[in-house]
Design an enzyme around this catalytic site. Structure first.
Site, short mmCIF file in Angstrom:
data_model
loop_
_atom_site.label_atom_id
_atom_site.label_comp_id
_atom_site.label_asym_id
_atom_site.label_seq_id
_atom_site.Cartn_x
_atom_site.Cartn_y
_atom_site.Cartn_z
N ASP A 82 5.77 -3.73 6.82
CA ASP A 82 5.09 -2.63 6.11
C ASP A 82 3.58 -2.74 6.42
O ASP A 82 3.12 -3.77 6.93
CB ASP A 82 5.37 -2.80 4.61
CG ASP A 82 5.07 -1.56 3.80
OD1 ASP A 82 5.03 -0.46 4.37
OD2 ASP A 82 4.90 -1.68 2.56
N HIS A 83 2.82 -1.70 6.09
CA HIS A 83 1.36 -1.63 6.34
C HIS A 83 0.74 -2.90 6.94
O HIS A 83 0.56 -3.89 6.23
CB HIS A 83 0.61 -1.39 5.02
CG HIS A 83 0.97 -0.13 4.36
ND1 HIS A 83 0.36 1.06 4.65
CD2 HIS A 83 1.90 0.14 3.40
CE1 HIS A 83 0.89 2.01 3.91
NE2 HIS A 83 1.82 1.49 3.15
N HIS A 208 5.98 7.06 1.21
CA HIS A 208 5.41 5.89 0.54
C HIS A 208 5.22 6.19 -0.94
O HIS A 208 5.18 7.35 -1.35
CB HIS A 208 4.07 5.52 1.21
CG HIS A 208 4.26 4.84 2.53
ND1 HIS A 208 3.93 3.54 2.75
CD2 HIS A 208 4.81 5.30 3.69
CE1 HIS A 208 4.23 3.20 3.99
NE2 HIS A 208 4.76 4.26 4.60
N ASN A 230 10.01 4.20 0.45
CA ASN A 230 9.52 2.85 0.15
C ASN A 230 9.43 2.59 -1.35
O ASN A 230 8.83 3.39 -2.09
CB ASN A 230 8.09 2.68 0.69
CG ASN A 230 8.05 2.62 2.19
OD1 ASN A 230 9.06 2.72 2.87
ND2 ASN A 230 6.86 2.44 2.72
P1 13P Z 1 5.32 1.66 -4.53
O1 13P Z 1 4.68 0.33 -4.73
O2 13P Z 1 4.63 2.76 -5.26
O3 13P Z 1 6.78 1.63 -4.79
O4 13P Z 1 5.13 2.03 -2.98
C1 13P Z 1 5.68 1.19 -2.02
C2 13P Z 1 5.22 1.54 -0.65
O5 13P Z 1 5.00 2.66 -0.31
C3 13P Z 1 5.07 0.40 0.28
O6 13P Z 1 4.48 0.78 1.48
#
Ligand code: 13P
Length: 295
Positions: A82-83, A208, A230
């Site tokens: 992720d990111h 997201h 996500n």
């Molecule tokens: P939340 O923490 O709002 O569930 O979002 C998760 C997310 O988008 C991780 O990249």
């Protein structure tokens, strides 16, 4: 089965109007819980990792957990980063066994973001893994990154087309009004923008900020091309709260395995509820069948 590449999976999801749930794993038990929840529903699932979690554990530990549970499972499992803003770390993940990587260079101007994302596209091609990149700035707090509402920039569909045409992404992360973390007021999700971006890019969208969105919002976003959703914050809360609740209800029980099992069951139930909500039920074997027909 071995871990799968995110690209064909999300294409299948988009074409069949469901979304694959992507959860930010915390430890071995949450990893196992997401795969077992998916297995119970015959659904695909994405185990994703924040850069912070990788730094706390290690590439080696995380790959070993995800491979261990996925290899014994009949459902398709992706290990996704992720990111991430650090290209060296991204390459290390691809090398270590992640089957999808994300570059988040969304804080930079368009050309710079595209240039960094192209470098990651080359890494994804080199290792044969999927890739997600972001354009526009999603509100809220993720890892140590904070984007205030005033600084968030919704993604423009024309820019999205230029960006996606140049990158051939497995998943496109964009800002459509959702936010990382719990929502302070009513979320203002721009469904027309989701539809316009999807029409312009023909690329599976990663939604997201899944925590706190309504069932109706999920359904509308998925119908318009969100193929990956996500969830992180909701898991963090259930992870901690289930541990605390067990101890409060059983103050004299110091058998750790009963405590972690209560936590495991609560997290697994959370995963199953999202997978079902996103339409993943029975799509595990449907995806594998579609791949064998194409081979
Ligand atoms: P939340 O923490 O709002 O569930 O979002 C998760 C997310 O988008 C991780 O990249």
């Amino acid at each position: 089965m071995p871990l799968v590449n995110m690209k064909p999976l999300l294409r299948h999801a988009m074409d069949n109007h469901y979304a694959v749930a992507a959860f930010n794993l915390v430890d071995y038990n949450t990893t196992k819980g997401m795969v077992k929840a998916a297995e119970g529903l015959n659904a695909p699932v994405i185990c994703q990792t924040s850069a912070k979690t990788i730094k706390y554990f290690s590439h080696k530990e995380i790959v070993s957990w995800v491979r261990t549970v996925a290899e014994d499972s009949p459902v398709p499992v992706v290990l996704h980063l992720d990111h991430c803003k650090d290209i060296e770390m991204i390459e290390e993940c691809a090398k270590a066994g992640w089957t999808s990587i994300m570059i988040d260079a969304s804080e930079f101007p368009f050309e710079e973001n595209l240039e960094m994302s192209k470098r990651v596209r080359d890494i994804a091609e080199k290792y044969g893994v999927g890739m997600e990149a972001e354009l526009g700035q999603i509100m809220g707090v993720e890892d140590d990154m904070v984007v205030d509402e005033a600084d968030s920039v919704l993604t423009d569909p024309e820019d999205a087309k230029k960006f996606c045409d140049a990158l051939d992404l497995s998943a496109f992360a964009c800002a459509v009004g959702t936010a990382h973390g719990y929502y302070k007021g009513e979320p203002k999700v721009d469904f027309d923008r989701i539809a316009a971006i999807n029409a312009a890019t023909n690329t599976p969208m990663a939604l997201h900020g899944g925590t706190g969105l309504s069932d109706e919002t999920f359904a509308k976003a998925i119908a318009r091309g969100s193929a990956k959703v996500n969830i992180s914050t909701n898991l963090k809360h259930v992870f901690v709260q289930s541990f605390v609740d067990y101890h409060r209800a059983n103050p004299d029980d110091y058998e750790p395995l009963r405590v972690v099992d209560a936590q495991y069951q609560a997290c697994k139930a959370l995963f199953a509820s999202f997978i079902e909500k996103f339409g993943g039920t029975d799509q595990g074997s449907a995806f594998l069948q579609s791949q064998s027909e194409m081979a």
